[in-house]
Design a protein around this motif. Structure first.
Motif, mmCIF file in Angstrom:
data_model
loop_
_atom_site.group_PDB
_atom_site.id
_atom_site.type_symbol
_atom_site.label_atom_id
_atom_site.label_comp_id
_atom_site.label_asym_id
_atom_site.label_seq_id
_atom_site.Cartn_x
_atom_site.Cartn_y
_atom_site.Cartn_z
ATOM 1 N N ILE A 373 13.822 79.026 45.533
ATOM 2 C CA ILE A 373 13.436 79.343 46.904
ATOM 3 C C ILE A 373 11.922 79.542 46.925
ATOM 4 O O ILE A 373 11.379 80.288 46.107
ATOM 5 N N GLU A 374 11.262 78.874 47.866
ATOM 6 C CA GLU A 374 9.822 79.047 47.993
ATOM 7 C C GLU A 374 9.490 79.624 49.355
ATOM 8 O O GLU A 374 10.018 79.181 50.381
ATOM 9 N N LYS A 375 8.620 80.624 49.365
ATOM 10 C CA LYS A 375 8.158 81.245 50.598
ATOM 11 C C LYS A 375 6.724 81.719 50.405
ATOM 12 O O LYS A 375 6.452 82.538 49.524
ATOM 13 N N ASN A 376 5.850 81.175 51.230
ATOM 14 C CA ASN A 376 4.433 81.567 51.190
ATOM 15 C C ASN A 376 3.846 81.461 49.785
ATOM 16 O O ASN A 376 3.104 82.341 49.336
ATOM 17 N N GLY A 377 4.206 80.400 49.087
ATOM 18 C CA GLY A 377 3.643 80.155 47.768
ATOM 19 C C GLY A 377 4.286 80.933 46.645
ATOM 20 O O GLY A 377 3.883 80.803 45.483
ATOM 21 N N ARG A 378 5.287 81.745 46.955
ATOM 22 C CA ARG A 378 5.975 82.526 45.924
ATOM 23 C C ARG A 378 7.352 81.930 45.659
ATOM 24 O O ARG A 378 7.980 81.343 46.548
ATOM 25 N N ARG A 379 7.840 82.107 44.457
ATOM 26 C CA ARG A 379 9.115 81.514 44.056
ATOM 27 C C ARG A 379 10.161 82.591 43.743
ATOM 28 O O ARG A 379 9.883 83.563 43.041
ATOM 29 N N PHE A 380 11.353 82.332 44.276
ATOM 30 C CA PHE A 380 12.498 83.190 44.003
ATOM 31 C C PHE A 380 13.661 82.291 43.580
ATOM 32 O O PHE A 380 13.596 81.066 43.713
ATOM 33 N N GLY A 381 14.709 82.912 43.083
ATOM 34 C CA GLY A 381 15.873 82.133 42.664
ATOM 35 C C GLY A 381 17.138 82.625 43.335
ATOM 36 O O GLY A 381 17.245 83.805 43.687
ATOM 37 N N ILE A 382 18.089 81.721 43.519
ATOM 38 C CA ILE A 382 19.398 82.111 44.034
ATOM 39 C C ILE A 382 20.471 81.438 43.198
ATOM 40 O O ILE A 382 20.378 80.251 42.881
ATOM 41 N N VAL A 383 21.466 82.216 42.801
ATOM 42 C CA VAL A 383 22.627 81.693 42.070
ATOM 43 C C VAL A 383 23.862 81.990 42.913
ATOM 44 O O VAL A 383 24.166 83.159 43.199
ATOM 45 N N ASN A 384 24.537 80.953 43.329
ATOM 46 C CA ASN A 384 25.787 81.094 44.077
ATOM 47 C C ASN A 384 26.937 81.052 43.086
ATOM 48 O O ASN A 384 27.076 80.105 42.319
ATOM 49 N N LEU A 385 27.759 82.113 43.099
ATOM 50 C CA LEU A 385 28.868 82.208 42.146
ATOM 51 C C LEU A 385 30.189 82.259 42.915
ATOM 52 O O LEU A 385 30.559 83.293 43.470
ATOM 53 N N PRO A 386 30.934 81.151 42.955
ATOM 54 C CA PRO A 386 32.193 81.109 43.708
ATOM 55 C C PRO A 386 33.300 81.953 43.094
ATOM 56 O O PRO A 386 34.176 82.449 43.794
ATOM 57 N N GLN A 387 33.303 82.098 41.757
ATOM 58 C CA GLN A 387 34.315 82.921 41.101
ATOM 59 C C GLN A 387 33.850 83.268 39.692
ATOM 60 O O GLN A 387 32.908 82.678 39.172
ATOM 61 N N LYS A 407 22.048 81.195 31.444
ATOM 62 C CA LYS A 407 21.310 79.928 31.345
ATOM 63 C C LYS A 407 20.481 79.677 32.600
ATOM 64 O O LYS A 407 19.323 79.247 32.528
ATOM 65 N N GLU A 408 21.093 79.935 33.751
ATOM 66 C CA GLU A 408 20.385 79.684 35.014
ATOM 67 C C GLU A 408 19.191 80.614 35.173
ATOM 68 O O GLU A 408 18.145 80.220 35.687
ATOM 69 N N ILE A 409 19.335 81.846 34.729
ATOM 70 C CA ILE A 409 18.214 82.787 34.815
ATOM 71 C C ILE A 409 17.061 82.316 33.941
ATOM 72 O O ILE A 409 15.883 82.374 34.343
ATOM 73 N N GLU A 410 17.366 81.836 32.740
ATOM 74 C CA GLU A 410 16.324 81.320 31.847
ATOM 75 C C GLU A 410 15.586 80.163 32.503
ATOM 76 O O GLU A 410 14.352 80.073 32.451
ATOM 77 N N ARG A 411 16.338 79.273 33.129
ATOM 78 C CA ARG A 411 15.727 78.116 33.802
ATOM 79 C C ARG A 411 14.854 78.562 34.969
ATOM 80 O O ARG A 411 13.762 78.020 35.197
ATOM 81 N N LEU A 412 15.334 79.558 35.712
ATOM 82 C CA LEU A 412 14.566 80.053 36.860
ATOM 83 C C LEU A 412 13.288 80.761 36.408
ATOM 84 O O LEU A 412 12.239 80.648 37.058
ATOM 85 N N LYS A 413 13.368 81.487 35.319
ATOM 86 C CA LYS A 413 12.184 82.177 34.809
ATOM 87 C C LYS A 413 11.097 81.174 34.409
ATOM 88 O O LYS A 413 9.908 81.418 34.618
ATOM 89 N N GLY A 416 8.936 80.242 37.222
ATOM 90 C CA GLY A 416 8.127 81.281 37.833
ATOM 91 C C GLY A 416 8.851 82.152 38.835
ATOM 92 O O GLY A 416 8.223 82.684 39.769
ATOM 93 N N MET A 417 10.136 82.362 38.654
ATOM 94 C CA MET A 417 10.910 83.200 39.569
ATOM 95 C C MET A 417 10.369 84.630 39.595
ATOM 96 O O MET A 417 10.152 85.246 38.552
ATOM 97 N N GLU A 418 10.203 85.182 40.835
ATOM 98 C CA GLU A 418 9.731 86.554 41.006
ATOM 99 C C GLU A 418 10.837 87.506 41.443
ATOM 100 O O GLU A 418 10.650 88.730 41.433
ATOM 101 N N GLY A 419 11.968 86.974 41.850
ATOM 102 C CA GLY A 419 13.095 87.802 42.284
ATOM 103 C C GLY A 419 14.347 86.943 42.339
ATOM 104 O O GLY A 419 14.271 85.731 42.542
#
Length: 724
Positions: A373-387, A407-413, A416-419
């Motif tokens: 997710i990008e907003k105003n030049g900053r990057r965040f991450g979202i993980v959707n977990l169905p189950q 694994k997904e958190i490592e990729r997001l980091k 440059g994920m900030e949240g």
């Protein structure tokens, strides 16, 4: 029956284990399999259930009331005299259970089949004559509060209104087709019109009435054909589950073929439309849309929609109102590539036919999916977990929700994920161990959940790994359908003050765990054949702060309204749920990550209070609740059409909800971008997902909260430096 919700939902925390409470074998000379089943199930329930019921007169009365209601929810079969005859057993069922007596079941079953045969002549006689839709009359569908017919004359009149109500829907639909056809003719030349439009334009009101009435007749004929195919064992299984249901909503008996179907569903791969169903009263509703299925791909149905009729391609639709859910599912499911047409009553009350091409529903789409997710030049991450998925046979080496999240958190980091946002909305649960392991990704080692057994023994399940995968800002999204393992993770993160929970007033509220018992293991007499399986609630979950998630669920830190806010959909709305209680608090330390909860939550609440989009969502939710509580319907065509027009006009004010779009930008991680080159379908799925998230006000607010949390961290760090 409400039990069917738990039969169809895969999102149930289940501990599959052999029966360890006793080595007793049931060796009997009885030749009646039903009696042996009844005895065996009662024996197991009273000895292994977390909160076993006393089999007494009150229990008997509850079973009686539920059984009669289940057999005839619309009061279209039994007469008042039948009920008076049945009532002699109202406080005797407990005695019958203790003596393997099934006289009550036999009487009600035989009478129901008799009344159903009589009803065949009722509906055929009524439908042989045209309905007069100019007569001013209404129908009350609040069946709980209308009396049983005193005689067959009253019963026939009840049938007449039910049939007229069913037919007027088809009649109005055909008359609207006529209006649309006439409008098309006025705007086009004859050569530009298709044959169906020209045909619809020429139909008279009488012809449309006749066609609608014929469709009602055909649907009922087919419905009774299905009913006639039911065997005595099918009816007895329903009776058994009424008895079991008195213990709690999640204990359930599976006949042999039903257990097979359940196991197939648990494997996560089947061919169908990709939706899970629940039967409540006579109505079959969508309770979950499965990611990756046909319904999900084309956004054809949503939770709360009711399926009225089912047609195979161009064949005549079959009315499934009142049909057993297993039989309805059989009609809806089918081979990949075939078409099924569903007549659906939407949550807003509108009725339409939805064509769906069946497909293979893969487990892959139940796995975690991630976006930047990008907003105003900053990057965040979202993980959707169905189950909370897992392979129980090979937990350590197979793919599971917790390892995928890491694994997904490592990729997001790396990006440059900030949240981080974890989306648990509509996540009904799954594996307890994956929930514990996932919690460990965000905290140092410590307790995650407590479990108490019927004997009062308490266990504290802990994360024993001191490493932390993500120590930055964290938000978890939930709603009324977030249950079991979702509630365990959200509750733990809330108790540690590790994450801010955003969503509905509370989550589903399922704080129990079940175990399967293979009944075949306890029968020495093998002449009965397969006996099926029994699922029994035997433990309860508790938060580390000592509170139960049962009934109360997890209360969101920031409450955001949604369309289900006022609809009865949680554990507390089920039949005989176990009570809420507390146990001792576990020993744990609150997260020390310098996150200013109070300030962040206060800021979010202010934004929510002033958000016009959310105010409109709340108004829409209240209106939907009002629609569900409207039990009076006109049987006059003009009045019925006027009500439809009024509802449509009122609903238009909510169309603006579809126009909402945030300023967030969503994109794939590099590894998925590479996969898109060889998987156009995956690219299309993700593109659709990214687009849907730009219209999601809850994700928009989640990012606002992440920004506040990040600022809070900055403020704390600045304060710390100033104090040095």
């Amino acid at each position: 029956m409400k039990k069917n919700l738990y039969y169809l939902l895969l999102a149930v925390l289940i501990s599959a284990a052999s029966c360890s409470f006793t080595a007793t074998k049931f060796d009997t000379d009885s030749t009646d399999k039903d009696q042996v089943l009844l005895d065996l199930i009662t024996y197991i329930l009273t000895r292994t259930h977390y909160d076993p019921k006393d089999i007494n007169d009150q229990f008997s009365e509850d079973v009686y009331d539920t059984h009669i209601m289940n057999l005839d929810p619309q009061k279209r079969y039994f007469l008042q005299s039948d009920i008076e005859e049945f009532s002699q057993y109202r406080d005797l069922i407990d005695d019958q259970l203790k003596n393997r007596n099934i006289d009550f079941f036999n009487l009600t079953n035989e009478r129901l089949l008799q009344r159903m045969e009589e009803a065949k002549s009722f509906y055929k006689e009524v439908l042989a004559k045209p309905f007069d839709f100019t007569v001013n009359e209404d129908i009350n569908v609040d069946f709980d509060n209308i009396p049983y017919a005193k005689n067959k004359k009253e019963l026939k009149e009840h049938w007449r209104k039910l049939l007229k109500f069913s037919t007027i829907v088809g009649y109005i639909s055909r008359m609207e087709d006529k209006k649309a056809a006439l409008k098309a003719i006025s705007e086009k030349t004859a050569k530009d019109l298709d044959e169906i439009t020209i045909k619809n334009a020429g139909k008279t009101a009488a012809q449309n009435e006749e066609e609608a009435r014929a469709a009602t007749l055909k649907n009922l004929n087919e419905y009774f054909d299905v009913i006639s195919d039911m065997q005595r064992k099918d009816w007895f299984t329903m009776y058994l589950n009424v008895i079991i249901e008195e213990f709690d909503p999640h204990s359930f008996y599976f006949a042999p073929e039903d257990k097979e179907k359940f196991d197939t569903r648990m494997s996560g791969k089947f061919e169908g439309i990709g939706a899970r169903l629940q039967k409540k009263r006579d109505n079959i509703s969508i309770v979950e849309v499965i990611s990756g299925g046909p319904v999900w791909k084309d956004k054809l149905l949503e939770v709360g929609d009711e399926i009225l009729k089912v047609a195979q391609g161009d064949e005549t639709p079959v009315d499934i109102v009142g049909m057993r859910i297993n039989d309805a599912v059989k009609l809806i499911k089918g081979p990949k590539g075939t078409e099924v047409r569903l007549t659906v009553k939407r949550v807003d009350g509108s009725i339409e036919v939805v064509p769906i091409i069946r497909d293979e529903v893969m487990l892959e789409e139940s796995y975690a999916k991630t976006a930047l997710i990008e907003k105003n030049g900053r990057r965040f991450g979202i993980v959707n977990l169905p189950q909370f998925y897992v392979d129980f046979d090979d937990y350590k080496n197979s793919r599971n929700a917790a390892s995928d999240m890491a694994k997904e958190i490592e990729r997001l980091k790396k990006e440059g994920m900030e949240g981080l946002v974890i989306d648990l909305r509509d996540n009904g649960g799954g594996s307890l161990q994956t929930a514990i392991d996932m919690a460990g990704l965000f905290i140092k080692k410590g307790p995650v959940v407590q479990v108490k057994s019927a004997d009062g023994q308490r266990e504290v399940y802990k994360d024993t790994d001191a490493s932390i995968e993500w120590n930055g800002p964290l938000v978890i999204l939930v709603n009324e359908l977030s249950a079991s393992a979702s509630e365990i993770l959200a509750a733990a993160m809330q108790d540690y003050e590790r994450a801010i929970i955003i969503g509905s007033k509370q989550t589903y509220g399922k704080g129990t765990v079940q175990r399967f018992f293979d009944l075949n293991k306890y029968i020495e007499n093998k002449t009965f054949g397969e006996m099926g399986a029994l699922k029994v609630t035997f433990q309860k979950f508790y938060r580390i702060n000592g509170e139960s998630t049962q009934l109360e669920g997890v209360k969101s830190d920031v409450v955001v309204p949604d369309r289900y806010s006022y609809i009865e959909i949680g554990e507390k709305d089920q039949h005989n749920p176990l009570p809420y209680d507390k146990i001792a608090k576990a020993t744990y330390e609150v997260w020390d990550g310098y996150i200013d909860y109070d300030e962040t939550i206060a800021n979010s609440k202010k934004r929510m209070a002033n958000n016009t989009q959310l105010q409109l969502i709340d108004a829409n939710a209240k209106w939907l609740k009002e629609q569900q509580e409207d039990y009076e319907f006109p049987l006059n065509a003009e009045a019925y059409e006027n009500e439809i027009d009024i509802d449509k006009a009122f609903a238009k004010q909510f169309d603006v909800l579809k126009e909402y779009k945030s300023d967030l930008t969503f994109s794939a991680l590099p590894y998925e971008v590479a996969e898109f080159k060889n998987d156009s379908e995956l690219k299309e799925k993700r593109t659709r997902w990214y687009k849907s998230m730009t219209k999601d006000v809850y994700i928009d607010e989640a990012v606002n909260v992440l920004e506040d949390l990040h600022m809070s961290v900055g403020k704390k760090n600045k304060m710390a430096k100033n104090q040095q």
